[in-house]
Scaffold this active site. Structure first.
Site, short mmCIF file in Angstrom:
data_model
loop_
_atom_site.label_atom_id
_atom_site.label_comp_id
_atom_site.label_asym_id
_atom_site.label_seq_id
_atom_site.Cartn_x
_atom_site.Cartn_y
_atom_site.Cartn_z
N ASP A 1 -4.75 -8.25 -4.06
CA ASP A 1 -4.93 -9.29 -3.06
C ASP A 1 -5.21 -10.64 -3.70
OD1 ASP A 1 -4.52 -8.21 -0.47
OD2 ASP A 1 -6.28 -6.94 -0.80
N CYS B 1 -9.89 -3.21 -10.13
CA CYS B 1 -9.41 -1.99 -9.47
C CYS B 1 -8.05 -2.20 -8.82
CB CYS B 1 -10.42 -1.48 -8.45
SG CYS B 1 -10.71 -2.63 -7.10
N GLU C 1 -11.37 -10.66 -4.26
CA GLU C 1 -9.93 -10.56 -4.03
C GLU C 1 -9.40 -11.72 -3.20
OE1 GLU C 1 -9.00 -6.80 -2.22
OE2 GLU C 1 -10.71 -6.87 -0.88
N HIS D 1 0.81 -1.21 0.00
CA HIS D 1 0.00 0.00 0.00
C HIS D 1 0.84 1.27 0.00
CE1 HIS D 1 -3.23 -2.84 0.76
NE2 HIS D 1 -3.92 -1.96 0.07
C1 PEP Z 1 -6.73 -5.06 -4.44
O1 PEP Z 1 -6.53 -5.88 -3.54
O2 PEP Z 1 -6.44 -5.26 -5.64
C2 PEP Z 1 -7.35 -3.76 -4.12
C3 PEP Z 1 -7.71 -2.92 -5.06
O3 PEP Z 1 -7.47 -3.45 -2.81
P1 PEP Z 1 -6.23 -2.97 -1.93
O4 PEP Z 1 -5.06 -2.78 -2.85
O5 PEP Z 1 -6.63 -1.72 -1.26
O6 PEP Z 1 -6.04 -4.11 -0.99
MG MG Z 2 -7.42 -5.57 -1.63
#
Ligand code: PEP
Ligand code: MG
Length: 592
Positions: free
Chosen positions: A483, A530, A459, A214
């Site tokens: 994820d 996403c 995910e 992140h």
């Molecule tokens: C993902 O897991 O691809 C996602 C968009 O959520 P995050 O990256 O916030 O875990």
């Molecule tokens: Mg995620």
């Protein structure tokens, strides 16, 4: 002497600047520039903090002296002497003064910068007694910082001054400071990164972190050159070294030769020209050669990011990571009203375009506060623990407050409500029941609320393998590939040691992706990606070929992906994607 450090490329572009080494524990210190006429006042602020700390120490010493000989603490008294000595140390005082007068750093920044310089010298000392004095130095600096925290800066507004990379809109340069700076740190939490979002740095490097950690994601959203997983960069690079960050190649050049500087300077200008060229695509509809309209949405972390989303030509927000509203607040979470105002700002900021608000996804590498693990829990794996919807369901009052805030914000514009990390039918049932309860609570209070489309993130492999369940209960799906890859391949996305195994085109990942897209489309439901894969131009053709028509990514990536889309024929790509899907080594076919 020039040398190179290798890491993982995170965010496009080249940054050239002087290194600012920030210790992880010091990121909460404000970093901003002071104007020439404010330099003296800033030095005065430091002097006064130092004087206060010295007086405090002398007071303690005096009280020790007043104790009877039996109660005396000779070690403590000696320690206080050391602290007094350190406070008057010439290297500390003159160094701090240097950073303020020469670099125009604010007092706290100057102090912690000089602390880092001296701490390194202590680290290199042979004598263990002297080496341990580093802890004393840290303590006196901490005391000064504490005093300064209580004394407001006489400097007008400590608003961070953005310093863009050279050549990136020179008009933004602070007239008092013409040296771009790059941030070098061992590690930065996502909350720390967010703090740096509006800050002075033109690029950054961390020792740890994976490509889809992140911290890396926030860096990408900042659209500055960044490299993570550079191992010992923060030890090898010294304060104020000249550094080139190549965010495309994942390379950091320290103390570059004039030839290298010229070469990277040229690359940097080329990047600018390319950006300029791409910006002309902003209003071009994202339609493929065979006439397929593709939806390009933005991922945001804060309501204010809506500005960048619109500027990049996004047709909505596909992922608002609301957890960033919850982070770095020392456990004091935003209440319903504060959240409602934030969601409303995001919705209004998007000027009528839909906003997908994901309920809070804390845990794993997104701890609420800086300390990722609680004492006694370091044997647990937070990525498999109380994260995302699990965390929300474990605290229904907190979750209901967020749901009410989102439902209220839906009276101001189109909102899609997205739930992260679902895997079980029981979680789906509980979540939907809580959405209904939140509505009922608002009715009871007589507060207006609007309609929302409900979506589930796919995910976790368990979810991707039970898509019909999700399609029965939700209006749309959003695939979180970050994820999904992590959990399918058992690779910690934040761990650079296994980042070479983090493979978006592993056949298992591709099958889960293809299956999710195909089933959602067959059911006539919306499906988007996403995760970071959506913004990676190397993946655009494959995702189109697998039938994806909706992509959500950082605003900075939208135009490059659009450019790819404009050159694609989805019918041809569909046939090609099937061969990739059937291949033992899909990566080998990606360039075909
Ligand atoms: C993902 O897991 O691809 C996602 C968009 O959520 P995050 O990256 O916030 O875990
Ligand atoms: Mg995620």
């Amino acid at each position: 002497m020039s040398f190179t450090v290798h890491g993982l490329p995170v965010s496009r572009g080249i940054a050239i600047g002087r290194a600012v080494i920030v210790a992880s524990s010091r990121v909460d210190v404000a970093h901003y520039f002071v104007k020439t006429e404010q330099v003296q006042a800033e030095i005065e602020r430091l002097r006064s903090a130092r004087k206060t700390v010295m007086e405090e120490i002398v007071k303690v010493q005096r009280s020790l002296g007043e104790m009877g000989p039996n109660d005396a603490h000779p070690e403590l008294s000696a320690l206080l002497d050391v602290h007094l000595m350190l406070l008057q140390d010439e290297q500390l005082t003159s160094g701090v003064k240097h950073w303020i007068t020469e670099r125009h750093y604010n007092a706290e920044w100057a102090l912690t910068t000089q602390l880092e310089v001296i701490a390194r010298q202590f680290d290199e000392m042979e004598d263990p007694y002297l080496r341990e004095r580093k802890a004393d130095l840290e303590q006196v600096v901490e005391r000064m910082l504490r005093v300064m925290r209580g004394v407001a800066s006489p400097v007008a507004a400590p608003a961070p001054v953005p310093v863009p990379a050279p050549g990136k809109g020179d008009a933004l340069f602070d007239p008092t400071v013409d040296v771009p700076l790059v941030l070098i740190a061992h590690d930065l939490s996502p909350a720390d990164m967010l703090q740096f979002k509006q800050s002075v740095f033109a690029g950054f490097v961390t020792d740890v972190g994976g490509k889809t950690s992140h911290t890396a994601i926030v860096a990408r959203s900042m659209d500055i050159a960044a490299v993570v997983g550079a191992r010992s960069a923060s030890h090898l690079i010294n304060q104020d070294d000249w550094v080139i960050i190549d965010g495309d190649a994942g390379v950091v050049v320290v103390d570059p030769s004039p030839i290298l500087l010229a070469e990277y300077g040229f690359k940097q200008r080329q990047g600018e020209v390319e950006r300029e060229r791409l910006s002309r695509l902003k209003n071009t509809p994202a339609v493929t050669l065979d006439g397929q309209r593709i939806e390009l949405l933005a991922n945001i972390e804060q309501p204010e990011d809506a500005v960048a989303a619109l500027k990049a030509g996004a047709v909505g927000v596909g992922l608002f990571r609301t957890e960033f509203l919850f982070m770095g607040r020392n456990g004091k979470l935003p209440d319903e009203e504060e959240q409602y105002q934030s969601y409303r700002r995001a919705v209004e900021g998007m000027q009528g375009l839909p906003v997908t608000i994901r309920t809070v996804d804390v845990g794993a590498d997104k701890p609420l506060d800086r300390t990722p693990v609680r004492a006694g829990e370091d044997h647990l794996n937070p990525a498999l623990g109380l994260r995302a919807i699990r965390w929300s369901l474990a605290d229904p009052a907190m979750f209901l407050a967020q749901l009410r805030a989102i439902l209220r914000a839906a009276t101001h514009g189109a909102i899609n409500l997205l739930i992260p990390m679902l895997a079980h039918a029981s979680e789906i049932r509980q979540t939907l029941a809580l959405v209904e309860r939140a509505r009922a609570q608002l009715d009871q209070r007589g507060l207006p609320h609007g309609p929302v489309r409900l979506g589930a993130m796919i995910e976790v492999p368990a979810a991707a393998l039970t898509i019909p369940l999700f399609l029965r209960h939700f209006d749309f799906l959003s695939i979180g590939t970050n994820d999904l890859i992590q959990y399918t391949l058992a690779i910690d996305r934040a761990d650079e040691a296994v980042s070479h195994l983090y493979d978006p085109v592993h056949p298992a990942v591709l099958h889960l992706l293809a299956n999710t897209i195909a089933q959602a489309r067959a059911a006539g439901k919306g499906v988007s990606v996403c995760g970071e894969m959506a913004g990676d131009v190397a993946m655009t053709r494959l995702l189109l070929g697998l039938g994806l028509r909706s992509f959500s990514m950082h605003p900075s990536q939208i135009l490059a992906v659009k450019q790819q889309i404009l050159r694609c024929d989805t019918a041809k790509l569909a046939t090609w994607a099937q061969t990739v899907l059937a291949a033992e080594d899909p990566a080998a076919l990606m360039a075909d």
